[in-house]
Design a protein around this motif. Structure first.
Motif, short mmCIF file in Angstrom:
data_model
loop_
_atom_site.label_atom_id
_atom_site.label_comp_id
_atom_site.label_asym_id
_atom_site.label_seq_id
_atom_site.Cartn_x
_atom_site.Cartn_y
_atom_site.Cartn_z
N ALA A 20 7.73 -15.93 -14.63
CA ALA A 20 7.29 -16.27 -13.28
C ALA A 20 7.47 -15.08 -12.33
O ALA A 20 6.62 -14.81 -11.48
N LYS A 21 8.58 -14.37 -12.51
CA LYS A 21 8.86 -13.19 -11.69
C LYS A 21 7.76 -12.15 -11.87
O LYS A 21 7.28 -11.56 -10.91
N TYR A 29 2.82 -12.25 -4.96
CA TYR A 29 3.21 -13.55 -4.43
C TYR A 29 4.73 -13.62 -4.30
O TYR A 29 5.46 -12.83 -4.90
N VAL A 30 5.19 -14.63 -3.58
CA VAL A 30 6.62 -14.91 -3.49
C VAL A 30 7.04 -15.61 -4.78
O VAL A 30 6.27 -16.38 -5.35
N TYR A 31 8.24 -15.33 -5.27
CA TYR A 31 8.75 -16.03 -6.44
C TYR A 31 9.89 -16.94 -6.01
O TYR A 31 10.78 -16.52 -5.27
N CYS A 32 9.86 -18.19 -6.46
CA CYS A 32 10.95 -19.10 -6.12
C CYS A 32 11.52 -19.76 -7.38
O CYS A 32 10.83 -20.47 -8.10
N ASP A 33 12.80 -19.50 -7.63
CA ASP A 33 13.52 -20.02 -8.79
C ASP A 33 14.28 -21.28 -8.35
O ASP A 33 15.35 -21.20 -7.78
N GLN A 115 11.83 -26.72 -1.05
CA GLN A 115 10.85 -26.05 -1.91
C GLN A 115 9.42 -26.25 -1.37
O GLN A 115 8.60 -25.33 -1.40
N GLN A 116 9.14 -27.45 -0.89
CA GLN A 116 7.80 -27.72 -0.35
C GLN A 116 7.54 -26.88 0.90
O GLN A 116 6.43 -26.39 1.10
N ASP A 127 9.19 -21.84 -10.23
CA ASP A 127 9.52 -22.36 -11.55
C ASP A 127 10.63 -23.39 -11.49
O ASP A 127 11.45 -23.37 -10.57
N GLY A 128 10.59 -24.36 -12.42
CA GLY A 128 11.59 -25.42 -12.43
C GLY A 128 11.32 -26.46 -13.51
O GLY A 128 10.89 -26.13 -14.62
#
Ligand code: C5P
Length: 222
Positions: A20-21, A29-33, A115-116, A127-128
């Motif tokens: 995802a990273k 894009y922004v990455y959110c773990d 997250q939203q 990712d999740g």
């Protein structure tokens, strides 16, 4: 379309965050773990001796908890109330306890909302476990990453070794299988493939091959 929402879900250690990273980087894009968020809450609860299955107490803990991601050279740093917990949240103690915390309704509600908000304007790879099903049900791209338990344990083993964390391979296999079971059988937002997600089996693929596959899916669908 630029500013897409890309959801990458799957079981423990399937390579979600690594891939995802890289995809986020390629798309700018922004990455959110999101797993890191659940881990950070677990870390804080253990630190403050909040019972991990006490929904009301966790809700209280969450009202004042500040979880912040900061970009770093080697990816991303995670801070809880100003303290750098990047390494601490990857320790076996957290991996062992995170599924219990993640099963509590107040924790899921608070983190899902966060997250939203982060994904509102798109341009994000998240990712999740429940991104394609619950957090971003309208995401333009949904990937479900899987790999055999053996392969996932081996990958985690190598990662942990490189970080100097001492672990036993068969213990890891057990931990991963148990965490998958807990995550897939919980009542709220269990780990399950979204109907419109594309499954990618990474067992015999390199990271680069998985990234290429996902980039292809993104280009084809948009
Ligand atoms: O992805 P990672 O292994 O770091 O996630 C840690 C744990 O956080 C998972 O095993 C799961 O219990 C929880 N989690 C979740 N929903 C997400 C992401 C993670 O329940 N979207």
């Amino acid at each position: 379309k630029s500013n897409l929402q890309v959801a990458i879900d799957g079981p423990a250690s399937a390579g979600k965050s690594t891939v995802a990273k890289k995809v986020a980087h390629l798309l700018d894009y922004v990455y959110c773990d999101t797993g890191a968020m659940y881990r950070a809450v677990t870390w804080a609860a253990l630190q403050q001796k909040v019972p991990l299955d006490n929904d009301a107490a966790l809700k209280e803990l969450l009202t004042n908890l500040k979880i912040v991601f900061k970009p770093a050279d080697d990816g991303q740093k995670v801070f809880v109330d100003g303290e750098d917990v990047t390494a601490a949240i990857r320790m076996p103690e957290i991996s062992k306890n995170v599924s219990l915390v993640a099963a509590q309704i107040s924790v899921r509600e608070a983190l899902t909302k966060k997250q939203q908000e982060l994904a509102l304007d798109g341009g994000i790879v998240m990712d999740g476990r429940d991104i394609g099903t619950t957090v971003l049900p309208d995401a333009e791209v949904k990937i479900f990453l899987v790999a055999s338990v053996k392969e996932r344990a081996l990958r985690r083993f190598r990662e942990d070794q490189a970080k100097g964390i001492k672990v036993d391979l068969s213990e890891l296999e057990k931990e991963i299988a148990l965490r998958d079971k807990k995550d897939s059988t919980r009542l709220i937002s269990p780990l399950v493939q979204a109907k419109d997600a594309i499954k990618v089996d990474t067992t015999s693929l390199t990271i680069e091959q998985v990234v290429a596959k996902i980039m292809e899916i993104i280009k084809k669908n948009n």
